[in-house]
Write a protein that holds these residues in place. Structure first.
Motif, PDB file in Angstrom:
ATOM      1  N   THR A  23      32.212  59.807  64.603  1.00 56.44           N
ATOM      2  CA  THR A  23      31.921  58.973  65.516  1.00 56.44           C
ATOM      3  C   THR A  23      31.133  57.831  64.773  1.00 56.44           C
ATOM      4  O   THR A  23      31.032  56.716  65.370  1.00 56.44           O
ATOM      5  N   GLU A  24      30.985  57.878  63.484  1.00 58.76           N
ATOM      6  CA  GLU A  24      30.474  56.873  62.560  1.00 58.76           C
ATOM      7  C   GLU A  24      31.630  56.326  61.583  1.00 58.76           C
ATOM      8  O   GLU A  24      32.017  57.181  60.717  1.00 58.76           O
ATOM      9  N   LYS A  25      31.648  55.258  61.402  1.00 64.56           N
ATOM     10  CA  LYS A  25      32.714  54.819  60.269  1.00 64.56           C
ATOM     11  C   LYS A  25      32.134  55.151  58.962  1.00 64.56           C
ATOM     12  O   LYS A  25      33.111  55.621  58.157  1.00 64.56           O
ATOM     13  N   THR A  26      31.018  55.018  58.685  1.00 61.02           N
ATOM     14  CA  THR A  26      30.674  55.395  57.140  1.00 61.02           C
ATOM     15  C   THR A  26      30.773  56.966  56.860  1.00 61.02           C
ATOM     16  O   THR A  26      31.239  57.114  55.760  1.00 61.02           O
ATOM     17  N   LYS A  27      30.677  57.820  57.821  1.00 62.37           N
ATOM     18  CA  LYS A  27      30.920  59.168  57.530  1.00 62.37           C
ATOM     19  C   LYS A  27      32.387  59.360  57.422  1.00 62.37           C
ATOM     20  O   LYS A  27      32.747  60.111  56.406  1.00 62.37           O
TER      21      LYS A  27
END
Length: 94
Positions: free
Chosen positions: A40-44
Motif C-alpha cells: 500500500t506504500e510506494k516506498t516499501k
C-alpha cells in the motif's frame, strides 16, 4: 520476446491485484513488484523491487465495476521520460 514476457508478467500482476482488491475492500490503490507482492506504500514496494532483477513498481487503482481497465506505462528502459518506472492500471473488482 521481451514484450511477450512483459505482457505475461503484467497479466499475472493484474490477476494478483484483483485478488488483493477482492480480499481487502478498504484498499483503493496498490503497488506491486515483479514477484507479485502487493504494497500500500510506494516506498516499501520500491525497497522490495531493489532486490529483484525486474526493478519496476506497478501501480494499480481499484475502479468502479462499470469502468474500463486503463493502463499507463512509464519505463526508463524504453527511454520514456514522462515519469518514473511505474505502470498504472485500473482494476475491476468482482
Amino acid at each position: 520476446m521481451k514484450q511477450i514476457k512483459a505482457a505475461s508478467i503484467m497479466v499475472l500482476l493484474e490477476q494478483e491485484a484483483a485478488k488483493i482488491f477482492d480480499n481487502y475492500p478498504e484498499i483503493e490503490e496498490i503497488y506491486m513488484t515483479a514477484d507479485k507482492q502487493g504494497f500500500t506504500e510506494k516506498t516499501k514496494a520500491e525497497n522490495q523491487a531493489a532486490y529483484l532483477k525486474d526493478k519496476k513498481v506497478h501501480y494499480f487503482i481499484r475502479s468502479k465495476p462499470t469502468a474500463e481497465i486503463k493502463a499507463e506505462t512509464n519505463d526508463e528502459e524504453t527511454g520514456d521520460d514522462t515519469g518514473d518506472k511505474e505502470t498504472s492500471k485500473k482494476i475491476k473488482s468482482s
